[in-house]
Design an enzyme around this catalytic site. Structure first.
Site, mmCIF file in Angstrom:
data_model
loop_
_atom_site.group_PDB
_atom_site.id
_atom_site.type_symbol
_atom_site.label_atom_id
_atom_site.label_comp_id
_atom_site.label_asym_id
_atom_site.label_seq_id
_atom_site.Cartn_x
_atom_site.Cartn_y
_atom_site.Cartn_z
ATOM 1 C CG HIS B 227 -2.029 -1.016 1.118
ATOM 2 N ND1 HIS B 227 -3.116 -0.860 0.299
ATOM 3 C CD2 HIS B 227 -2.188 -2.233 1.703
ATOM 4 C CE1 HIS B 227 -3.912 -1.909 0.397
ATOM 5 N NE2 HIS B 227 -3.375 -2.774 1.229
ATOM 6 C CG ASP B 290 -3.052 -3.752 5.067
ATOM 7 O OD1 ASP B 290 -2.074 -2.974 5.183
ATOM 8 O OD2 ASP B 290 -4.111 -3.419 4.524
ATOM 9 C CD GLU B 291 -5.595 -5.793 1.481
ATOM 10 O OE1 GLU B 291 -6.692 -6.307 1.353
ATOM 11 O OE2 GLU B 291 -5.341 -4.607 1.134
ATOM 12 C CG ASN B 292 4.084 -7.418 1.038
ATOM 13 O OD1 ASN B 292 4.155 -7.281 -0.187
ATOM 14 N ND2 ASN B 292 5.113 -7.804 1.774
ATOM 15 C CD GLU B 342 -2.442 -8.966 6.652
ATOM 16 O OE1 GLU B 342 -2.810 -8.338 7.670
ATOM 17 O OE2 GLU B 342 -2.979 -8.826 5.538
#
Lengths: 652, 652
Positions: B227, B290-292, B342
């Site tokens: 992000h 998050d969301e890596n 995470e």
């Protein structure tokens, strides 16, 4: 609106498509970037079109743009700057040409006003517009002392100003009720004089930059020597009376006044002006200077001695003595002094700008100081006739021209009439109601400042004003939506329909009658009342009043039928009002408005339909009209005169 | 709302009179001054009462006050602070007692919720309330990266938060679409990464202070290593791929990722975190995490070598390696690291706070990481189930409890569940629509965080939510009034009645269906569409759905008649819609919604009234229901299931 100087309409249209692109042939200045990006957002928001490109391109980046912008140089924020533009909307391309990037802003605003649609597309009409302002000073004064208005309120109003091509924000920063700027040299000013409601210096700079990006100059006003209670609350030692001062909660003219015989006063103001001047790049600095009655001067022996010693005969002479010294201070700071008309005296240098404000209410010929100032060699602007806080109809402001009628001014003197300023005093306006006091009427004044003096058709103005008013919502102006908020609060979230009907025929008391002597409302009184939901130019009243004039003149049945539609709507209002199940004290106080209008409407319908024009019914209508004339809950009936005319006509 | 822990109602009332006075028995802290002054303004604004005194008094200044406030000490902005209060409303006097001045704020909010009226007076009911929160972390996350929300938007939402006793603003300041804080150490971040939309450091401090005055902590989030497109737009040299980055305009999960093997990355983040940490006094600092997906890591040979060299098997291991270093940086700054779930790995110190967010959409048991975190020794909060941007009904959020159901947590572990956070991601929310996405549903979540777990009656919640929703307007929350603004824009200022009827039964597409894959809307797409005027919990739908359930269960004729009232209203809608004279493309796209609901309503009325239940009419209704199920203009029919149930019942 404002109506352009020259329009040549074509027959074609230019469709707005998702691949709409803007190219700027010169540097994309911050001003251009802000204006083009905002233009694209507003175009997209208004049409629902998903534009593929969210930003303007540089010349080198794209070919065959939809809109090509060309300008010669960055515009300066000063009087007599070139603000002209030419906007060509051709089927092949739209072009904007301007001398300065300020002209570009105005061209984009005009272009947005031209967006039109049919059932399948949004489009611009083919047109050539050449445009420039009639006056260089197209201002709006906002008073943030009586009620504080935070940065976002000022910013949205700057957007609104730019949309009607106004270019000066006159920021009335201090008064008896508050000192609204952070002062680093004299921090007690904002700490003790503001109840915690003030702008930080960074906020001031932010607003000035925001305004500049929209081509708007910002002129600060520090009002002295009167209107200075907040200053004296912090620094009583420079007052004319040995007393403890505290922030004023009422409105009006008060006695606390700076001491013009005290050297400390000048030291203080020299510091303060230097600090404030640094925040505002504009050439002009407004020192107020109005409404000083000098009562505390008369009571002070030292000041009386000083007057005698310096051969100052009147208090006005003493104030002039002070103003000259302030002018010296401001000159050193590279500023031109500006002040309300009281500052104009034989000794005042002609570098000063005279702000003409007095009129009938002050017992003088409206704006008469303006011509005098121009003749005396001063630049001058007009505010008399543009006091939007007084809740007069737009038409009354619209007919006032900054250039005096039938004047004997030479062409040189006429040039000194720079324009005018709408003034928004906020004794009765909070941030929740400010916009509905300002708009849309200020747009009519903006047209007066920008457009040719030949543009003065009232009914055309009102038609166009309705559109402008609605479009101001796009910029966050809350004049329309906040009415429902106030009414919901009053009904405690029950139906507001009956109240809405009333707001379309009732208007807040005008001129200075709502807050007689400034003693009815304090700064912290509630402004969530029925009168605050009402506005000038009540919408049904405008239409009804025209219908009645038309009917009485021509007796045409179409007008009669439309009149009956209105009367029937009002006749049903009390039934609607009764449906509000849970009443409260505010509703009870409003109920007579509804009952009265329902009763007279029912009676008039009956009389019109049955032609029953007996003495008794005439007498009943007459006494009802007398009752309706009495103001209730700070509003007045905007259709009263029409009802009177209609009754006279019926009983003729 | 939130419902207090303990209420003892009396029989008497205490009238609100113009001489209402507040006395504070201790120092009037800034927090107390802000709270009492705002209390008086709101009390006056709501009742129209001209209060004589606009400010609270010190103990010494007045006798026999209407409201007496006592507290022991200034509250600290930290977890587990005492926020309790006792509010006694007795006929003789109202008293507030609290340990901290934060408790006083909450007591005043409760008191304002108790204002009641009859036709002649406003009053408070006699009552004793003892109140304290169930959870210490009652947060709201606002994403200002996808769409920027200026200071005034944040401030009015802080007011709204305080009014429902929320105490943490989690400020999601950076993401692929923007970096929203001025950085003096790395100015390219805000200059190149924000399109000009960022907070200055002074604005940040102003908001933090504003929040603190309302008892609200502010936790900043700088989301790394994913992000991070906006960061990399400014500083590509710390990216994992040798490329030119540019601010993301779409939504979703993107590949640009900081390089965790580059020492420059840590030097950069050490500087940046130090700078940001100084702006936020709070103990916690959110690093996102998050969301890596690590795509750019997989593509980078150097990073692959690094992983091998350091025996880091997975990308998650590599991210952990990075997080441990970030934790060290933050520890030195005196901060506790906080991150999305995470970040929880074997190596992460238990000083970190785990933010649980994953659920069904991510293929895991909703909020399952929360219990794991608590068991593993971490403090933790829940956001799964509280994503208000997904447009689910309040009831769905309301039934989610931060404390896992049927958990096997020890009492020590349960203490680590600090509370929760509603999350407002703003891919689809501009400043014009943000409030209507946040409120009133967030108030239901606030009650979940504050009140006893026994308080869970859905219909009581919805009843009270309606009142809270309306009262939020008092704080400037625009969720109600901005609907009409959008609809006026769509109709081009013609009548909005027909559209309003539709907004009460249509809701925006839920979860992630409105913006599939994040590719349908860009950051600069229009959010002035019909779907933006619609909200979750469409008001008529809630009532109608209950009526249909009731009717099918009991066949009572009252319910049947009310159902018919609704059907008749919708049956007339297309006639109303047709009255909008000048159509445009947006209106044309909405028209099928109106036509469809009118047609099926007419048919159902006929069937119900004539009992004509032929195969043909059954088939017609069935095919209409299939048609109604298809989403149009990004909305769905919130009464669809009820119409299906009703049809089945009729044709049974």
């Amino acid at each position: 609106m404002p109506w352009p100087q020259e329009i040549t309409l074509g027959n074609s249209i230019v469709e707005v498509k998702p691949n709409f692109t803007i190219v700027v042939n010169q540097e994309i200045t911050e001003r251009i970037e802000v204006a083009t990006t905002k233009f694209l957002r507003r175009l997209s928001g208004r049409t629902g079109i998903f534009l593929e490109n969210g930003f303007a391109f540089k010349h080198s980046e794209i070919k065959n743009p939809s809109l090509e912008i060309t300008y010669k140089r960055v515009g300066n924020l000063e009087i007599n700057e070139d603000e002209s533009y030419q906007l060509n909307i051709f089927p092949t391309k739209i072009t904007i040409e301007a001398t300065t990037d300020i002209g570009v802003i105005y061209a984009l605003e005009t272009l947005l006003q031209l967006v039109d649609n049919n059932e399948t597309t949004y489009f611009f009409p083919e047109v050539i517009i050449k445009d420039f302002p009639r006056f260089t000073w197209r201002g709006l004064m906002i008073d943030v002392a009586r009620h504080f208005h935070p940065v976002d309120v000022i910013k949205r109003n700057l957007d609104a100003m730019a949309s009607v091509k106004m270019n000066v924000l006159h920021w009335h920063l201090t008064d008896d009720q508050g000192f609204r700027v952070e002062s680093k040299t004299h921090p007690k000013l904002h700490l003790l004089g503001s109840d915690g409601f003030f702008y930080t210096q960074e906020q001031i700079k932010d607003v000035v930059k925001y305004a500049g990006d929209r081509g708007i100059r910002v002129v600060p006003e520090i009002d002295v020597p009167g209107h200075a209670t907040a200053i004296l609350t912090a620094y009583p030692e420079i007052g004319s009376k040995d007393t403890i001062y505290s922030i004023e909660r009422f409105s009006g003219i008060f006695d606390p006044t700076l001491d013009p015989t005290n050297e400390k006063t000048y030291a203080f103001l020299a510091d303060l002006f230097e600090e404030i001047a640094a925040l505002f790049p504009d050439k002009y600095f407004h020192i107020g200077g109005d409404e000083n009655e000098g009562k505390h001067w008369d009571e002070n022996n030292h000041i009386q001695d000083f007057k005698r010693k310096h051969n100052l005969k009147t208090n006005h002479d003493l104030q002039t003595f002070m103003n000259i010294r302030l002018d010296t201070i401001l000159s050193k700071l590279g500023k031109n002094l500006m002040g309300w008309e009281e500052i104009m005296t034989d000794e005042m240098p002609t570098t000063a700008l005279i702000h003409s404000w007095k009129g009938v209410n002050e017992g003088v010929k409206p704006g008469s100081s303006l011509a005098t100032a121009a003749k005396n060699g001063y630049n001058t602007i007009l505010s008399n006739g543009y006091y939007v806080d007084l809740m007069q109809p737009a038409s009354e402001h619209y007919i006032v021209d900054p250039m005096p009628k039938n004047n004997t001014l030479t062409s040189e003197e006429r040039k000194r009439v720079l324009g005018g300023e709408a003034t928004m005093w906020s004794e009765l306006a909070t941030s929740e109601t400010l916009d509905s006091r300002l708009w849309p009427r200020t747009a009519a004044i903006a047209e007066r400042f920008w457009s040719s003096e030949e543009i003065k058709d009232i009914s055309s103005m009102y038609n166009r004003l309705e559109t402008i008013s609605f479009r101001l919502e796009e910029l966050g102006i809350n004049h329309i939506k906040n009415k429902a908020v106030i009414l919901r609060n009053i009904t405690n979230n029950q139906s507001i329909e009956a109240l809405e009907v009333l707001t379309k025929i009732y208007e807040p008391l005008k001129i200075y009658t709502r807050n007689k002597g400034g003693t009815e409302y304090k700064t912290y009184s509630p402004f969530t009342l029925f009168a605050d939901a009402c506005t000038a130019d009540a919408s049904d009243a405008i239409v009804f009043n025209n219908l009645v004039s038309d009917y009485i003149e021509t007796e045409n049945s179409a007008a009669k039928n439309k009149i009956l539609v209105f009367l029937n709507k009002w006749a049903k209002n009390q039934e609607q009002f009764s449906k509000i199940k849970v009443k409260n004290p505010i509703l009870k106080s409003i109920e007579p408005l509804s009952k009265n209008i329902t009763r007279i409407s029912k009676d008039l319908i009956k009389i019109i339909e049955t032609k029953e024009t007996s003495k008794a019914s005439q007498q009943s209508i007459k006494s009802q009209l007398i009752e309706l004339e009495k103001p209730l809950v700070d509003v007045e009936l905007a259709i009263l005169k029409s009802l009177e005319k209609l009754s006279s006509f019926i009983f003729e």
